[in-house]
Design an enzyme around this catalytic site. Structure first.
Site, PDB file in Angstrom:
ATOM      1  N   HIS A 168      -8.791 -80.002 -35.051  1.00 25.44           N
ATOM      2  CA  HIS A 168     -10.019 -80.589 -34.674  1.00 25.44           C
ATOM      3  C   HIS A 168     -10.808 -80.436 -36.106  1.00 25.44           C
ATOM      4  O   HIS A 168     -11.167 -79.380 -36.347  1.00 25.44           O
ATOM      5  CB  HIS A 168     -10.738 -80.117 -33.418  1.00 25.44           C
ATOM      6  CG  HIS A 168     -12.132 -80.718 -33.304  1.00 25.44           C
ATOM      7  ND1 HIS A 168     -12.149 -82.012 -32.487  1.00 25.44           N
ATOM      8  CD2 HIS A 168     -13.330 -80.384 -33.721  1.00 25.44           C
ATOM      9  CE1 HIS A 168     -13.634 -82.110 -32.584  1.00 25.44           C
ATOM     10  NE2 HIS A 168     -14.124 -81.434 -33.069  1.00 25.44           N
ATOM     11  N   ASP A 220     -14.164 -81.876 -37.895  1.00 26.12           N
ATOM     12  CA  ASP A 220     -15.365 -82.539 -37.872  1.00 26.12           C
ATOM     13  C   ASP A 220     -15.462 -83.405 -39.177  1.00 26.12           C
ATOM     14  O   ASP A 220     -15.270 -82.748 -40.141  1.00 26.12           O
ATOM     15  CB  ASP A 220     -16.634 -81.618 -37.559  1.00 26.12           C
ATOM     16  CG  ASP A 220     -16.470 -80.834 -36.078  1.00 26.12           C
ATOM     17  OD1 ASP A 220     -16.280 -81.768 -35.181  1.00 26.12           O
ATOM     18  OD2 ASP A 220     -16.807 -79.530 -35.834  1.00 26.12           O
ATOM     19  N   ASP A 223     -14.392 -82.885 -28.065  1.00 24.01           N
ATOM     20  CA  ASP A 223     -15.648 -82.011 -28.322  1.00 24.01           C
ATOM     21  C   ASP A 223     -17.018 -83.029 -28.517  1.00 24.01           C
ATOM     22  O   ASP A 223     -17.845 -82.236 -28.910  1.00 24.01           O
ATOM     23  CB  ASP A 223     -15.364 -81.810 -29.881  1.00 24.01           C
ATOM     24  CG  ASP A 223     -16.504 -80.518 -30.619  1.00 24.01           C
ATOM     25  OD1 ASP A 223     -16.846 -80.008 -29.433  1.00 24.01           O
ATOM     26  OD2 ASP A 223     -16.722 -80.817 -31.647  1.00 24.01           O
ATOM     27  N   HIS A 253     -19.697 -86.905 -34.163  1.00 29.07           N
ATOM     28  CA  HIS A 253     -20.371 -86.121 -33.085  1.00 29.07           C
ATOM     29  C   HIS A 253     -20.934 -84.870 -33.412  1.00 29.07           C
ATOM     30  O   HIS A 253     -21.525 -84.021 -32.642  1.00 29.07           O
ATOM     31  CB  HIS A 253     -19.423 -85.856 -31.808  1.00 29.07           C
ATOM     32  CG  HIS A 253     -18.109 -84.951 -32.323  1.00 29.07           C
ATOM     33  ND1 HIS A 253     -16.921 -85.275 -32.491  1.00 29.07           N
ATOM     34  CD2 HIS A 253     -18.035 -83.719 -32.538  1.00 29.07           C
ATOM     35  CE1 HIS A 253     -15.889 -84.438 -32.871  1.00 29.07           C
ATOM     36  NE2 HIS A 253     -16.991 -83.198 -32.840  1.00 29.07           N
TER      37      HIS A 253
HETATM   38 ZN   LIG Z   1     -16.198 -81.200 -33.183  1.00 28.33          ZN
END
Ligand SMILES: [Zn+2]
Length: 1024
Positions: free
Chosen positions: A261, A263, A373, A581
């Site tokens: 994951h 970001d 997420d 996000h």
């Molecule tokens: Zn995230």
């Protein structure tokens, strides 16, 4: 038997810690280091190859925040290591517990080709296996001194921006060695890890626990603590028996898939994400080569596009891994976007651009939405996902709920239109799995759907620069495939998991409506300028596409206008990226939001240029003033002509009206203005000496809108320090501390009719200043509140309250392609937990026969509740969330100037709210042009249908694509009216591919009749 269990466990722990793990590397020699400190922002490897390096020694401090240092590491493999597995081991001075969010490196060879990333839990670089002995080693280590922003918790830190972070080195370079990996010892450590972790999860009454304990004890008995390497094979042999026992027949199956994951921006800027993805993806492709059974699910097309541009060598390896079935593009979105705030069309484009990228580049048709997420999920997703050919949805974030435990892990999720999508929450409650025993046992215990379903998904791998999955995780998975006492761990693709899960659990329970996250409720408001940038960009994109398509079609015969496909594609992708996000929710560092605001300003400039070119092509050159209406409804409004004179116009939907005939306003419709009131014959607004609304009277309905004894548009200032996660959270206790900002510095009538009347109210509080113009125009019930806020409060939450004399059980709030209802009461813990919610352009509160809407042009958050008065009436209060001032991770979040508007619309139906929402966000555009204007390109009849987008087809065929939806929650029959000859009509999916359903008829008059279900979204392709 005497119970010496604890004694054996402690013996094992010490042997593992002090002898077995240190023996993993059998021999080491240091590499020689030299350094080149990059003077500014990161550079490509080609530049680092030719730079001048100076000597450097381990133990030395390096790395001012956000700086890059290139280290050259040289040495030779000792001759006596011939035949062994040789690696470089690099420790940049890793600190703390986080596998990512700190120093990281990408190691290159001397041709500048990336080899592998280095991260706290992934420190090796393969050199040779088997080594010949004597080979020269020459590595270039691109080391990024990324600071750990949350090292001190949620405290203000200047580290979150290159401009404020200072220049003190953050790290001490600890290790750069060549080393021999002792594979037997490494495997022995893994055997012990897997067994001892499994043992710890079994009950003390379970014979299996004791069998494992005794096997581990025998293994320690044969391990020579002075010769770990030599005795490891014998010690492993003692464990072979317990490792070979198969899983129980009813063991839960965990479908594990590698993941990282990352970001797209968060505690680092976008430019660092570009490098994080390269490092992690280099690790993953290296791992894929070593482990043929390994599979890696990777989302976010934007990150692929970055790697393609910046690291073509890594990208080629990714494509090779995909061909081998090991690299799996998932999610079908441009980024893992916020799940609430992107507008309808933007959410469509997230999916269109994501899916299309993976199709074009990898030949992969993504089957599901992958959003582990994001902070809650709109009830529009099921339909949109299905309309893009997707069949599953994945998240786990709802496990973060503060209050209520979500009842299912595998279920059918039903959206506002009734569409259902098969949905799974991995019960391990993580998207950064490690396949440790405690995690697997938690997944099984936690799984709510046992009995109906036998399987769950587990994404494993370190995220956010931690390097993704490790070889240790894959070794665990191998041992856990079929092991008594453990769930079965199979590495499969998410598609395989979802197919199997749906087959065995087709009658899974249904959850209807939004997936509201009972946490992170402040993400509807934090970083208000970023949110305003998103909202305005979305509407400018709509305008740009509409006017460009109109210009292209109407000037086709005159050879007129080139539809700006590439420019719109570029601008859409920029806006989509910023819906990531942690950007749109406002939870990133200062650097990210500073850049976001600058990007939105540039997007505005670029879109205004597109619009200006299109309008010139559409209307021609000339001095005649025109008004353009980009909204899907005809509207009568007051505008200022090019000379600044207010004029009333009636502008057709998607069309233009000439402004050269000034409308005279009949006295009955004129706005009259007194010292304490505004009145246009439809609505009468009264205000007190502090500019607070004391009465809003709907003259047509003959009723007062405000609750007796209350003030409308009351600014309320709360103390707002959440218990954790400052930018993300507002905790319920914020409500207990509130100051009503009732005092005004000045109240001035600034417009006196007949077309508009307005009063300007100025308030100061703390170090801030709030200037609001409350305006009423002729012919409209809308009471606009145009706001300029100079905000210098921190840890405060500013709201604007509208206490309404309404007995409303619920509010309706616009979401993508429709709206959701939420109760105004707090009967259940689920209702009570929704104390802060969001809406897109409008909120509606009503009772049978009467309703009121609030429109917004930049903000999303609100709350609504109700109280019973002494007179027996009900006050329904809707409060708009305007701005906050969290101090972590951006210590200066929201400080400075904000400009936004909201509007109170009395006597509003849902249809009025829909029309008002579009109108308020798409101001009429006054331009000059030639003598005539073409007909609106395409419109749809009726209040029940709204056109969300008009554009030319992405395949550049010149076809016109119209996306429309039923907007009231009922059935609608409409007629699409194109203003151009139509050769054929087709219903398509979101990617503009024909659907295998009956084509809608094309009537002889060139119109297209359509029937829509409640909240149904249709994409109609009109061939020219
Ligand atoms: Zn995230």
């Amino acid at each position: 038997m005497h119970d010496d269990r604890r004694l054996v466990e402690e013996r094992l722990e010490r042997a593992l810690r002090e002898r077995i793990r240190p023996a993993t590397y059998a021999a080491t020699v240091p590499l020689q280091l030299a350094v080149w400190r990059v003077p500014g922002e990161p550079v490509p490897a080609t530049e680092a190859l030719t730079a001048g390096y100076e000597p450097f020694a381990t133990g030395t401090r390096w790395g001012a925040p956000w700086s890059t240092s290139w280290f050259r590491a040289t040495g030779a493999v000792p001759a006596e290591w011939a035949g062994r597995r040789v690696e470089a081991v690099i420790d940049l001075g890793f600190v703390g517990d986080w596998p990512g969010n700190q120093a990281e490196a990408l190691v290159h060879d001397l041709d500048g080709r990336p080899i592998k990333g280095v991260a706290p839990r992934n420190q090796y670089v393969p050199i040779a296996n088997p080594a010949r002995g004597g080979e020269q080693v020459d590595l270039l280590i691109e080391a990024a001194a990324n600071p750990d922003i949350l090292a001190g918790g949620f405290v203000p830190t200047p580290l979150g921006d290159r401009l404020t972070a200072g220049d003190q080195p953050l790290y001490t370079f600890t290790r750069a060695d060549l080393a021999v990996l002792d594979e037997e010892v490494w495997h022995f450590g893994l055997d012990v890890d897997v067994l001892s972790e499994l043992m710890a999860e079994l009950s003390e009454g379970d014979p299996r626990r004791h069998e494992i304990l005794r096997a581990l004890e025998r293994s320690l008995d044969v391990l020579d603590l002075t010769d770990i390497s030599g005795s490891a094979p014998a010690a492993r042999a003692e464990l072979a028996g317990v490792l070979s026992r198969p899983a129980h027949a009813s063991a839960h199956t965990i479908h594990a898939v590698g993941h990282a994951h990352i970001d797209s921006a968060w505690l680092w800027p976008q430019r660092e994400t570009i490098r994080k993805t390269a490092r992690t993806f280099a690790n993953v492709t290296a791992l894929a080569a070593d482990y043929p059974q390994f599979m890696f699910a990777c989302s976010q097309a934007q990150q692929y596009a970055w790697v393609k541009e910046h690291q073509p060598e890594v990208y080629r390896r990714m494509q090779d891994a995909a061909k081998a079935g090991q690299w799996l593009p998932v999610g079908g979105q441009w980024v893992e976007a916020d799940g609430n705030l992107p507008g309808g069309e933007a959410l469509v484009r997230q999916i269109v651009h994501g899916k299309r990228f993976f199709l074009d580049e990898f030949g992969t048709e993504c089957q599901g939405v992958w959003l582990p997420d994001s902070f809650g999920y709109t009830a529009a997703y099921p339909q949109l996902a299905r309309l893009a050919g997707m069949r599953w949805f994945l998240t786990q974030k709802i496990s973060w709920n503060q209050t209520n435990r979500f009842p299912h892990h595998t279920f059918w999720w039903e959206g506002i239109d009734g569409s259902r999508i098969f949905t799974h929450f991995p019960p391990a409650d993580t998207y950064n799995g490690t396949l440790e025993g405690s995690e697997l046992a938690h997944a099984v215990r936690n799984f709510s759907d046992k009995g109906g379903s036998t399987r769950s998904l587990l994404p494993f791998g370190h995220g956010d620069g931690g390097g993704g999955p490790t070889r240790e995780m894959l070794e665990r998975a191998r041992r856990l495939r079929d092991l008594e006492g453990s769930p079965r761990v199979e590495i499969t693709s998410p598609d395989v998991f979802f197919t199997a899960a749906q087959e065995e659990y087709a009658d899974a329970p249904v959850w209807s409506g939004e997936l509201y996250l009972e946490l992170h409720r402040a993400t509807f408001t934090s970083q208000a300028r970023t949110k305003a940038g998103n909202r305005r960009s979305e509407h400018l994109l709509r305008e740009a596409e509409l006017w460009a398509a109109s210009a292209a079609v109407h000037s086709a015969s005159s050879g007129g206008f080139d539809y700006p496909y590439d420019e719109l594609d570029r601008l859409w992708k920029l806006v989509l990226l910023h819906q990531f996000h942690d950007i749109l929710p406002g939870s990133s560092i200062a650097w990210v939001h500073r850049e976001a605001e600058a990007t939105y300003a540039q997007v505005k400039t670029d879109l205004e240029a597109v619009i200006a070119r299109a309008v010139r092509a559409l209307l021609g050159d000339g001095p005649r003033p025109w008004v353009l209406n980009a909204a899907p409804r005809d509207r009568a409004e007051v505008v200022a002509d090019p000379d600044g004179r207010a004029t009333q116009v009636v502008a057709p939907a998607h069309g233009a009206v000439a402004l050269d005939v000034p409308e005279t306003v009949p006295d009955s419709a004129a706005v009259r203005v007194g010292d304490t009131w505004l009145d246009n014959g439809l609505v009468r607004v009264e205000f007190d000496g502090d500019g607070l609304l004391t009465s809003v009277r709907d003259l047509h309905a003959g009723r007062e809108v405000l609750a007796p004894g209350t003030f409308g548009n009351l600014p309320q200032l709360h103390t707002d320090l959440p218990n954790h996660w400052d930018a993300w959270d507002v905790d319920r206790h914020y409500r207990r501390l509130v100051t009503d900002l009732t005092d005004a510095d000045s109240v001035t009538v600034v417009e006196t009719g007949p077309l508009s009347g307005a009063v300007r109210v100025e308030r100061s509080f703390g170090r801030s200043r709030l200037t609001q113009t409350v305006r009423l125009t002729a012919g409209s019930r809308r009471i606009d509140v145009l706001t300029e806020l100079d905000w210098h409060e921190q840890e405060r939450f500013l709201k604007a309250a509208f206490p309404l004399d309404l007995h409303a059980d619920r509010t309706a709030a616009e979401i993508q392609f429709g709206h959701v209802h939420r109760p105004t009461h707090t009967n259940t813990s689920w209702d009570a937990a929704r104390f802060e919610v969001y809406a897109h352009r409008w909120i509606h509160a009503g009772e049978p026969g009467y309703g009121v809407a609030l429109l917004t042009d930049s903000t999303y958050g609100f709350d609504a509740g109700r109280a019973t008065r002494d007179d027996g009436g009900t006050t329904t209060t809707v409060r708009l969330s305007l701005v906050r001032g969290p101090r972590s991770p951006d210590p200066e979040a929201d400080q400075g100037t904000h400009r936004f508007g909201y509007s109170l619309l009395p006597g509003a139906t849902i249809a009025d709210a829909v029309a008002g929402g579009y109108a308020f966000n798409l101001p009429l555009r006054v331009v000059t042009g030639g003598t005539s204007a073409p007909e609106p390109l395409v419109t749809a009849d009726g209040d029940g249908v709204a056109i969300e987008a008009v554009k030319l087809a992405d395949d550049r065929s010149g076809d016109v694509v119209v996306r429309l939806y039923e907007c009231l929650g009922g059935r609608a029959a409409t007629r699409l009216r194109p203003a151009f000859p139509v050769r054929g009509v087709q219903l398509t999916d979101l990617l503009e591919r024909p659907l295998e359903i009956q084509e809608p008829p094309l009537d002889p008059d060139g119109t297209v009749p359509l029937d829509l279900r409640p909240f149904q979204v249709l994409t109609v392709r009109l061939a020219r």
